[in-house]
Design a protein around this motif. Sequence first.
Motif, PDB file in Angstrom:
ATOM      1  N   ASP A   1       0.945  -1.115  -0.064  1.00  0.00           N
ATOM      2  CA  ASP A   1      -0.100  -0.118   0.009  1.00  0.00           C
ATOM      3  C   ASP A   1       0.931   1.331   0.038  1.00  0.00           C
ATOM      4  O   ASP A   1       0.568   2.185  -0.746  1.00  0.00           O
ATOM      5  CB  ASP A   1      -0.813   0.137   1.112  1.00  0.00           C
ATOM      6  N   VAL A   2       1.808   1.096   0.982  1.00  0.00           N
ATOM      7  CA  VAL A   2       2.781   2.296   1.031  1.00  0.00           C
ATOM      8  C   VAL A   2       3.773   2.774  -0.392  1.00  0.00           C
ATOM      9  O   VAL A   2       3.735   3.692  -0.927  1.00  0.00           O
ATOM     10  CB  VAL A   2       3.902   2.270   1.966  1.00  0.00           C
TER      11      VAL A   2
ATOM     12  N   PHE B   1      -4.470   6.117   7.349  1.00  0.00           N
ATOM     13  CA  PHE B   1      -4.737   6.293   9.024  1.00  0.00           C
ATOM     14  C   PHE B   1      -3.674   5.740   9.774  1.00  0.00           C
ATOM     15  O   PHE B   1      -3.903   5.156  10.884  1.00  0.00           O
ATOM     16  CB  PHE B   1      -6.226   5.705   9.126  1.00  0.00           C
ATOM     17  N   VAL B   2      -2.532   6.092   9.624  1.00  0.00           N
ATOM     18  CA  VAL B   2      -1.313   5.994  10.549  1.00  0.00           C
ATOM     19  C   VAL B   2      -0.424   6.910  10.636  1.00  0.00           C
ATOM     20  O   VAL B   2      -0.471   8.263  10.037  1.00  0.00           O
ATOM     21  CB  VAL B   2      -0.529   4.661   9.921  1.00  0.00           C
ATOM     22  N   SER B   3       0.326   7.195  11.468  1.00  0.00           N
ATOM     23  CA  SER B   3       1.499   8.263  11.886  1.00  0.00           C
ATOM     24  C   SER B   3       2.662   8.246  10.784  1.00  0.00           C
ATOM     25  O   SER B   3       3.014   7.284  10.205  1.00  0.00           O
ATOM     26  CB  SER B   3       1.989   8.289  13.168  1.00  0.00           C
ATOM     27  N   ALA B   4       3.027   9.347  10.680  1.00  0.00           N
ATOM     28  CA  ALA B   4       4.349   9.635   9.540  1.00  0.00           C
ATOM     29  C   ALA B   4       5.474   8.898  10.039  1.00  0.00           C
ATOM     30  O   ALA B   4       6.146   8.330   9.011  1.00  0.00           O
ATOM     31  CB  ALA B   4       4.471  11.104   9.833  1.00  0.00           C
TER      32      ALA B   4
ATOM     33  N   ASN C   1       3.472  12.390   4.658  1.00  0.00           N
ATOM     34  CA  ASN C   1       2.275  12.830   5.364  1.00  0.00           C
ATOM     35  C   ASN C   1       1.212  12.624   4.682  1.00  0.00           C
ATOM     36  O   ASN C   1       0.097  12.023   5.320  1.00  0.00           O
ATOM     37  CB  ASN C   1       2.568  14.230   5.622  1.00  0.00           C
ATOM     38  N   ALA C   2       1.157  12.643   3.353  1.00  0.00           N
ATOM     39  CA  ALA C   2       0.198  12.274   2.487  1.00  0.00           C
ATOM     40  C   ALA C   2      -0.483  10.667   2.817  1.00  0.00           C
ATOM     41  O   ALA C   2      -1.622  10.302   2.960  1.00  0.00           O
ATOM     42  CB  ALA C   2      -0.062  12.738   1.057  1.00  0.00           C
TER      43      ALA C   2
END
Lengths: 221, 135
Positions: free
Chosen positions: A158-159, A177-180, A170-171
Amino acid sequence: MRVAIAEDGALFREGLVLLLKAAGHEVVACVGDGDTLFKVALTEPVDVAILDVRMPPEPDGGLVTAERIRASRPDVGLLLLSHYAETHYLMRVLEIGAEGIGYRLKERVAGLQVLTDTLNRIVDREIVIEPVLAKRLVQGSPSNEGSAMASLTERECDVLRLMAEGRTNNAIAGELFVSAKVVEKHIASIFVKLGLPDDQAVHHRRVLAVLAYLRAKHIDG
Amino acid sequence: MVVQLDLLAGTTCPDPALAARIDVARSAICDAVEEVRRLGRVLFSPVLRGGGMANAVRAAAEHGELQLRLDLPDHDFDLAAQKRIGLLVVDRLHALRPNTRVRVRVRGRRFVRVSIIERPPGRRERRYWAVMTCG
């Protein structure tokens, strides 16, 4: 935003003008070929040039013109539009520039929201890639079995897909829906698994490297 | 049409229900365009004209989810020959099932020999040959 358009299809060209004006942008030029757009880009203040990939000078006038504009006016953002989402064109686009550039399907940018988002990202010097193409590159590769790609987790895929679309950390974090921080960890892991150097100083080169790697794996693997 | 619909939905339509219907219509147009695009790609590879034979073959393999090994000679073919060879190979690739392993080998200059070896998943290997005069 000051936008110049080169598109040989009169109907789509006029539609694009309507859309840009509705979004509050200034259309500084609207022409039907690449050579005329190049002259405009040299003389007029342009933030983003929108070019049809296939237009005069034939066959791929948009790509040739984008190359010339990038060489003479590197500050001008470039948005290449096409009827087809093809890896070949994507690689050509990424050879022209690794920042402030986009490659999208025509009918996808024919929406106010998508067009505005695309232009804003290009002005912010991001790479914008048609999501369907990025998805095709990252997923659905039968040749990936047994390769480094197969070692990626679902979340890492996904990433990687979002990275291939040119999204910032950040996007990506917002999208998943996770942190940077978590995204950074995933990216570090992806680079290790794919054998790519993790060099933060050359932010956009990661997209180039990943796409080049994926293309090689897909086609000749 | 997509542009016009978006303008209607985004700038002049106060009714959310109508805007949603316009959105559905817009999506239907995009699907129709995609179908026409798929047919067009089968008839003539969009990459063949500007990108040449090798890129057109790779694009066809990518769209068909094939595992391609492309073996081309060291020399370049002229544009007419690239189109002829490209159309021949791409046409065959369009007929293959996803996940098929396929090897395409091209040799020769004036008399061009094209060999296609394909192995669909779970099936026997098949071989095709063609010889064409180019130039």
